[in-house]
Write an enzyme that holds these catalytic residues in place. Structure first.
Site, PDB file in Angstrom:
ATOM      1  N   ALA A 293      11.348   1.468  -3.065  1.00 24.15           N
ATOM      2  CA  ALA A 293      11.010   0.237  -3.795  1.00 24.15           C
ATOM      3  C   ALA A 293      11.031  -0.892  -2.776  1.00 24.15           C
ATOM      4  CB  ALA A 293      12.012  -0.005  -4.910  1.00 24.15           C
ATOM      5  N   GLY A 294       9.976  -1.694  -2.739  1.00 25.82           N
ATOM      6  CA  GLY A 294       9.928  -2.815  -1.797  1.00 25.82           C
ATOM      7  C   GLY A 294      10.017  -2.342  -0.365  1.00 25.82           C
TER       8      GLY A 294
ATOM      9  N   LEU B  88     -10.655   0.346   0.465  1.00 22.54           N
ATOM     10  CA  LEU B  88     -11.450   1.315  -0.297  1.00 22.54           C
ATOM     11  C   LEU B  88     -11.984   0.650  -1.558  1.00 22.54           C
ATOM     12  CD1 LEU B  88      -8.970   4.336  -0.022  1.00 22.54           C
ATOM     13  CD2 LEU B  88     -11.133   4.051   1.227  1.00 22.54           C
TER      14      LEU B  88
ATOM     15  N   GLY C  46       0.796  -1.233   0.000  1.00 21.80           N
ATOM     16  CA  GLY C  46       0.000   0.000   0.000  1.00 21.80           C
ATOM     17  C   GLY C  46       0.826   1.280   0.000  1.00 21.80           C
TER      18      GLY C  46
ATOM     19  N   THR D 265       2.143   2.962  -2.493  1.00 22.05           N
ATOM     20  CA  THR D 265       1.748   3.918  -3.529  1.00 22.05           C
ATOM     21  C   THR D 265       0.431   4.597  -3.156  1.00 22.05           C
ATOM     22  OG1 THR D 265       2.902   2.650  -5.210  1.00 22.05           O
ATOM     23  CG2 THR D 265       1.233   4.190  -5.992  1.00 22.05           C
TER      24      THR D 265
ATOM     25  N   LYS E 218       9.382   8.792  -7.201  1.00 14.41           N
ATOM     26  CA  LYS E 218       9.786   7.389  -7.011  1.00 14.41           C
ATOM     27  C   LYS E 218      11.149   7.259  -7.686  1.00 14.41           C
ATOM     28  CE  LYS E 218       8.674   2.700  -6.979  1.00 14.41           C
ATOM     29  NZ  LYS E 218       8.019   1.907  -5.934  1.00 14.41           N
TER      30      LYS E 218
ATOM     31  N   GLU F  32       8.707   7.715  -2.649  1.00 14.59           N
ATOM     32  CA  GLU F  32       8.342   6.306  -2.422  1.00 14.59           C
ATOM     33  C   GLU F  32       9.528   5.397  -2.717  1.00 14.59           C
ATOM     34  OE1 GLU F  32       4.818   4.802  -4.456  1.00 14.59           O
ATOM     35  OE2 GLU F  32       5.382   2.737  -3.956  1.00 14.59           O
TER      36      GLU F  32
ATOM     37  N   PRO G 278      -8.450   2.277   5.440  1.00 13.08           N
ATOM     38  CA  PRO G 278      -9.304   1.082   5.374  1.00 13.08           C
ATOM     39  C   PRO G 278      -9.393   0.588   3.934  1.00 13.08           C
ATOM     40  CG  PRO G 278     -10.655   3.053   5.487  1.00 13.08           C
ATOM     41  CD  PRO G 278      -9.229   3.519   5.587  1.00 13.08           C
TER      42      PRO G 278
HETATM   43  N1  LIG Z   1      -6.856   0.856   1.129  1.00 12.77           N
HETATM   44  C1  LIG Z   1      -6.928   0.100   0.041  1.00 12.77           C
HETATM   45  N2  LIG Z   1      -8.099  -0.372  -0.410  1.00 12.77           N
HETATM   46  C2  LIG Z   1      -8.169  -1.151  -1.512  1.00 12.77           C
HETATM   47  N3  LIG Z   1      -7.104  -1.509  -2.252  1.00 12.77           N
HETATM   48  C3  LIG Z   1      -5.884  -1.069  -1.862  1.00 12.77           C
HETATM   49  C4  LIG Z   1      -5.730  -0.241  -0.710  1.00 12.77           C
HETATM   50  N4  LIG Z   1      -4.413   0.045  -0.562  1.00 12.77           N
HETATM   51  C5  LIG Z   1      -3.780  -0.574  -1.578  1.00 12.77           C
HETATM   52  N5  LIG Z   1      -4.647  -1.230  -2.366  1.00 12.77           N
HETATM   53  C6  LIG Z   1      -4.348  -2.015  -3.568  1.00 12.77           C
HETATM   54  O1  LIG Z   1      -3.342  -2.955  -3.238  1.00 12.77           O
HETATM   55  C7  LIG Z   1      -2.404  -3.059  -4.277  1.00 12.77           C
HETATM   56  C8  LIG Z   1      -1.012  -2.719  -3.744  1.00 12.77           C
HETATM   57  O2  LIG Z   1      -1.005  -1.360  -3.331  1.00 12.77           O
HETATM   58  P1  LIG Z   1       0.201  -0.396  -3.672  1.00 12.77           P
HETATM   59  O3  LIG Z   1      -0.102   0.917  -3.040  1.00 12.77           O
HETATM   60  O4  LIG Z   1       0.494  -0.392  -5.136  1.00 12.77           O
HETATM   61  O5  LIG Z   1       1.395  -1.150  -2.897  1.00 12.77           O
HETATM   62  P2  LIG Z   1       2.985  -0.924  -2.953  1.00 12.77           P
HETATM   63  O6  LIG Z   1       3.221   0.457  -3.476  1.00 12.77           O
HETATM   64  O7  LIG Z   1       3.432  -1.113  -1.543  1.00 12.77           O
HETATM   65  O8  LIG Z   1       3.531  -1.991  -3.846  1.00 12.77           O
HETATM   66  C9  LIG Z   1      -2.871  -2.130  -5.386  1.00 12.77           C
HETATM   67  O9  LIG Z   1      -3.627  -2.865  -6.321  1.00 12.77           O
HETATM   68  C10 LIG Z   1      -3.747  -1.127  -4.651  1.00 12.77           C
HETATM   69  O10 LIG Z   1      -4.740  -0.558  -5.477  1.00 12.77           O
HETATM   70 MG   LIG Z   2       4.406   1.209  -5.034  1.00 16.37          MG
END
Ligand SMILES: Nc1ncnc2c1ncn2[C@@H]1O[C@H](COP(=O)(O)OP(=O)(O)O)[C@@H](O)[C@H]1O
Ligand SMILES: [Mg+2]
Length: 211
Positions: A104-105, A188, A15, A17, A33, A102, A186
């Protein structure tokens, strides 16, 4: 003083991003990023622009982009490149702007044969936020991440939890990690600017973010 943060996480896909997008929208911050792998599947910069409506000129171009969805050290090696910290510099212009960077990982993801993501955080000298899942397993992942960030003497500001509320996990992370949960996102159904701003208003500690 502008509000600037480095967003790391307990894992990939946790999450980061979405939390970065939320903070860019709430703080009017520039998004960056510096190292993007997996460009064959898109980029986090594009995702942040899409879900927040932040224009391209409020984002910075990546310092390194690699197509394969693998760790930066490996993606760079496959491309015949070494990721160099001295090539990852904040442009002068952003010194007066709020900024969200942001990673990476997670914290100990390698960038090259000798340096980890924690070295990039130290190099950029930004306060750090950790994004963590709410679900089972998160206590261990979060405490390990906090230990690694503290060992690297980074300026740790808090944890943002993502997912269905789990009060016991939240309390355990605050207690054993001796850290504040500074926000909670939460699940979404629609991830857009309005939804992200609502979550910021409802669950984020404004004192941490708005100096
Ligand atoms: N609060 C949330 N509700 C629904 N989906 C979420 C939520 N937070 C993240 N996601 C989904 O989870 C996946 C990973 O989130 P992302 O922010 O891209 O993670 P990261 O940047 O850590 O790799 C994406 O598909 C994103 O849309
Ligand atoms: Mg990301």
């Amino acid at each position: 003083m502008p509000s600037c943060f480095f967003i790391t996480g307990t894992d990939t896909n946790v999450g980061k991003t979405v939390v970065s997008a939320l903070l860019c929208a709430a703080l009017g911050a520039i998004y960056w990023k510096p190292i993007q792998t997996g460009t064959c599947e898109g980029s986090d910069r594009a995702t942040v622009m899409r879900i927040t409506g932040v224009p391209k000129n409020r984002t910075l171009p990546e310092a390194y982009r690699f197509a394969p969805p693998v760790s930066p050290h490996l993606a760079a090696r496959l491309a015949g490149v070494r990721i160099e910290l001295r090539k990852i510099k904040l442009p002068q212009i952003v010194h007066s702007e709020n900024l969200i960077v942001e990673g990476a990982g997670g914290a100990l993801v390698p960038m090259n044969s000798t340096q980890l993501m924690t070295d990039l955080m130290a190099h950029l000298n930004l306060p750090v936020l950790v994004v963590a899942r709410t679900s089972l397993g998160t206590i261990n992942h979060t405490l390990l991440s906090l230990a690694a960030l503290r060992a690297a003497r980074l300026d740790l500001r808090g944890v943002v939890m993502v997912g269905k509320e789990n009060r016991e996990n939240r309390a355990a992370i605050e207690h054993y990690g001796e850290i504040e949960i500074v926000g909670a996102v939460p699940p979404l159904v629609k991830i857009n600017r309005a939804a992200l701003l609502r979550v910021f208003r409802q669950t984020f500690n404004r004192k941490v973010f708005l100096a």
